[in-house]
Design a protein around this motif. Structure first.
Motif, PDB file in Angstrom:
ATOM      1  N   GLY A 150     -89.615 -56.958 -16.293  1.00 47.71           N
ATOM      2  CA  GLY A 150     -90.621 -57.547 -15.424  1.00 47.71           C
ATOM      3  C   GLY A 150     -90.046 -58.273 -14.220  1.00 47.71           C
ATOM      4  O   GLY A 150     -90.735 -59.044 -13.562  1.00 47.71           O
ATOM      5  N   GLN A 151     -88.791 -58.019 -13.905  1.00 44.22           N
ATOM      6  CA  GLN A 151     -88.131 -58.697 -12.796  1.00 44.22           C
ATOM      7  C   GLN A 151     -88.202 -57.919 -11.488  1.00 44.22           C
ATOM      8  O   GLN A 151     -87.806 -58.439 -10.449  1.00 44.22           O
ATOM      9  CB  GLN A 151     -86.660 -58.958 -13.153  1.00 44.22           C
ATOM     10  N   ASN A 152     -88.664 -56.670 -11.540  1.00 42.31           N
ATOM     11  CA  ASN A 152     -88.702 -55.853 -10.328  1.00 42.31           C
ATOM     12  C   ASN A 152     -89.926 -54.934 -10.349  1.00 42.31           C
ATOM     13  O   ASN A 152     -89.805 -53.718 -10.475  1.00 42.31           O
ATOM     14  CB  ASN A 152     -87.413 -55.033 -10.202  1.00 42.31           C
ATOM     15  N   THR A 153     -91.091 -55.525 -10.197  1.00 43.33           N
ATOM     16  CA  THR A 153     -92.329 -54.747 -10.222  1.00 43.33           C
ATOM     17  C   THR A 153     -92.421 -53.801  -9.040  1.00 43.33           C
ATOM     18  O   THR A 153     -92.839 -52.659  -9.183  1.00 43.33           O
ATOM     19  CB  THR A 153     -93.543 -55.695 -10.247  1.00 43.33           C
ATOM     20  N   LYS A 154     -92.013 -54.258  -7.866  1.00 48.40           N
ATOM     21  CA  LYS A 154     -92.037 -53.383  -6.686  1.00 48.40           C
ATOM     22  C   LYS A 154     -91.118 -52.182  -6.894  1.00 48.40           C
ATOM     23  O   LYS A 154     -91.470 -51.054  -6.566  1.00 48.40           O
ATOM     24  CB  LYS A 154     -91.628 -54.138  -5.429  1.00 48.40           C
ATOM     25  N   GLY A 155     -89.944 -52.420  -7.461  1.00 47.16           N
ATOM     26  CA  GLY A 155     -89.028 -51.323  -7.759  1.00 47.16           C
ATOM     27  C   GLY A 155     -89.641 -50.333  -8.732  1.00 47.16           C
ATOM     28  O   GLY A 155     -89.468 -49.121  -8.603  1.00 47.16           O
ATOM     29  N   MET A 156     -90.385 -50.861  -9.711  1.00 50.74           N
ATOM     30  CA  MET A 156     -91.045 -49.996 -10.683  1.00 50.74           C
ATOM     31  C   MET A 156     -92.046 -49.076  -9.985  1.00 50.74           C
ATOM     32  O   MET A 156     -92.081 -47.864 -10.241  1.00 50.74           O
ATOM     33  CB  MET A 156     -91.767 -50.838 -11.742  1.00 50.74           C
ATOM     34  N   VAL A 157     -92.823 -49.623  -9.075  1.00 50.07           N
ATOM     35  CA  VAL A 157     -93.825 -48.836  -8.351  1.00 50.07           C
ATOM     36  C   VAL A 157     -93.134 -47.809  -7.450  1.00 50.07           C
ATOM     37  O   VAL A 157     -93.534 -46.642  -7.411  1.00 50.07           O
ATOM     38  CB  VAL A 157     -94.754 -49.768  -7.547  1.00 50.07           C
ATOM     39  N   ASP A 158     -92.097 -48.231  -6.744  1.00 53.66           N
ATOM     40  CA  ASP A 158     -91.361 -47.310  -5.862  1.00 53.66           C
ATOM     41  C   ASP A 158     -90.742 -46.159  -6.650  1.00 53.66           C
ATOM     42  O   ASP A 158     -90.824 -44.998  -6.245  1.00 53.66           O
ATOM     43  CB  ASP A 158     -90.266 -48.051  -5.085  1.00 53.66           C
ATOM     44  N   TRP A 159     -90.112 -46.481  -7.785  1.00 55.37           N
ATOM     45  CA  TRP A 159     -89.493 -45.429  -8.588  1.00 55.37           C
ATOM     46  C   TRP A 159     -90.545 -44.517  -9.208  1.00 55.37           C
ATOM     47  O   TRP A 159     -90.335 -43.302  -9.304  1.00 55.37           O
ATOM     48  CB  TRP A 159     -88.588 -46.027  -9.668  1.00 55.37           C
ATOM     49  N   ALA A 160     -91.677 -45.070  -9.636  1.00 56.97           N
ATOM     50  CA  ALA A 160     -92.741 -44.238 -10.206  1.00 56.97           C
ATOM     51  C   ALA A 160     -93.223 -43.214  -9.174  1.00 56.97           C
ATOM     52  O   ALA A 160     -93.419 -42.039  -9.492  1.00 56.97           O
ATOM     53  CB  ALA A 160     -93.896 -45.118 -10.679  1.00 56.97           C
ATOM     54  N   GLU A 161     -93.363 -43.656  -7.931  1.00 56.01           N
ATOM     55  CA  GLU A 161     -93.797 -42.747  -6.871  1.00 56.01           C
ATOM     56  C   GLU A 161     -92.738 -41.667  -6.611  1.00 56.01           C
ATOM     57  O   GLU A 161     -93.057 -40.483  -6.488  1.00 56.01           O
ATOM     58  CB  GLU A 161     -94.073 -43.522  -5.585  1.00 56.01           C
ATOM     59  N   LYS A 162     -91.490 -42.068  -6.552  1.00 57.26           N
ATOM     60  CA  LYS A 162     -90.406 -41.112  -6.302  1.00 57.26           C
ATOM     61  C   LYS A 162     -90.325 -40.078  -7.432  1.00 57.26           C
ATOM     62  O   LYS A 162     -90.196 -38.874  -7.184  1.00 57.26           O
ATOM     63  CB  LYS A 162     -89.071 -41.852  -6.184  1.00 57.26           C
ATOM     64  N   ILE A 163     -90.418 -40.543  -8.667  1.00 61.24           N
ATOM     65  CA  ILE A 163     -90.358 -39.640  -9.823  1.00 61.24           C
ATOM     66  C   ILE A 163     -91.525 -38.666  -9.791  1.00 61.24           C
ATOM     67  O   ILE A 163     -91.349 -37.455  -9.983  1.00 61.24           O
ATOM     68  CB  ILE A 163     -90.331 -40.456 -11.138  1.00 61.24           C
ATOM     69  N   ALA A 164     -92.725 -39.176  -9.541  1.00 60.73           N
ATOM     70  CA  ALA A 164     -93.917 -38.314  -9.505  1.00 60.73           C
ATOM     71  C   ALA A 164     -93.790 -37.244  -8.432  1.00 60.73           C
ATOM     72  O   ALA A 164     -94.100 -36.071  -8.669  1.00 60.73           O
ATOM     73  CB  ALA A 164     -95.160 -39.166  -9.274  1.00 60.73           C
ATOM     74  N   LYS A 165     -93.323 -37.627  -7.244  1.00 61.62           N
ATOM     75  CA  LYS A 165     -93.157 -36.652  -6.162  1.00 61.62           C
ATOM     76  C   LYS A 165     -92.148 -35.582  -6.545  1.00 61.62           C
ATOM     77  O   LYS A 165     -92.336 -34.398  -6.263  1.00 61.62           O
ATOM     78  CB  LYS A 165     -92.712 -37.358  -4.882  1.00 61.62           C
ATOM     79  N   LYS A 166     -91.076 -35.999  -7.172  1.00 62.72           N
ATOM     80  CA  LYS A 166     -90.020 -35.045  -7.531  1.00 62.72           C
ATOM     81  C   LYS A 166     -90.486 -34.075  -8.619  1.00 62.72           C
ATOM     82  O   LYS A 166     -90.070 -32.920  -8.640  1.00 62.72           O
ATOM     83  CB  LYS A 166     -88.772 -35.823  -7.973  1.00 62.72           C
ATOM     84  N   THR A 167     -91.370 -34.535  -9.521  1.00 59.76           N
ATOM     85  CA  THR A 167     -91.811 -33.664 -10.616  1.00 59.76           C
ATOM     86  C   THR A 167     -92.713 -32.531 -10.167  1.00 59.76           C
ATOM     87  O   THR A 167     -92.859 -31.540 -10.883  1.00 59.76           O
ATOM     88  CB  THR A 167     -92.545 -34.466 -11.721  1.00 59.76           C
TER      89      THR A 167
END
Length: 161
Positions: free
Chosen positions: A46-63
């Motif tokens: 829970g220390q990097n919520t923005k990073g979580m959102v950014d990575w979720a978007e990157k992963i989704a786009k790549k899939t």
């Protein structure tokens, strides 16, 4: 052989995002680099919520990048459904063993649909995240669920079928 055409939109995108560097930027055709264990740990703690959102978007786009064999909504929901059942279960002692058993389920899905590179990405990222949840269940399990939910949401938003 005809040369590929560029329009003003392609040129603008190339000028504003020449090489990426931002986790939310996905360079088409580039090999996927998953978040490091340190990045995942910060997100799951829970220390990097923005990073979580950014990575979720990157992963989704790549899939869904591979237009011939994209990760489908039913494939991702099959796995997400298991996680959601665990989240809603009243027996919290049983959550961790069942979550760990999600790793072979992901491996099976990759083997069954071996041309779907998006499943490999999901297996790699979620497998690492599951290992981190196993080290320290709370609050990592809840954040794992939020992370997976964000991946699913971005997958659908990006046009996942």
């Amino acid at each position: 052989m005809p040369q590929p055409t560029t329009n003003r939109f392609n040129q603008a995108a190339q000028k504003t995002h020449p090489g990426g560097g931002n986790p939310s930027h996905v360079q088409q055709g580039a090999p996927f680099v998953k978040p490091t264990d340190q990045e995942l740990k910060a997100m799951l703690d829970g220390q990097n919520t923005k990073g979580m959102v950014d990575w979720a978007e990157k992963i989704a786009k790549k899939t869904i990048e591979d237009k011939f064999n994209p990760l489908t909504t039913s494939q991702i929901r099959n796995i997400y459904g298991t996680v959601k059942k665990l989240e809603m279960a009243g027996d919290h002692e049983d959550v961790l063993p069942k979550l760990i058993l999600l790793k072979p389920k992901l491996a099976y899905a990759v083997g069954r649909h071996n041309k779907v590179k998006g499943l490999e990405i999901l297996r790699d990222v979620l497998g690492s995240a599951i290992d981190l949840v196993a080290e320290k269940k709370e609050p990592r399990f809840q954040n794992f669920c939020r992370f997976f939910e964000a991946i699913l949401a971005y997958h659908k938003a990006e046009g996942g079928k």
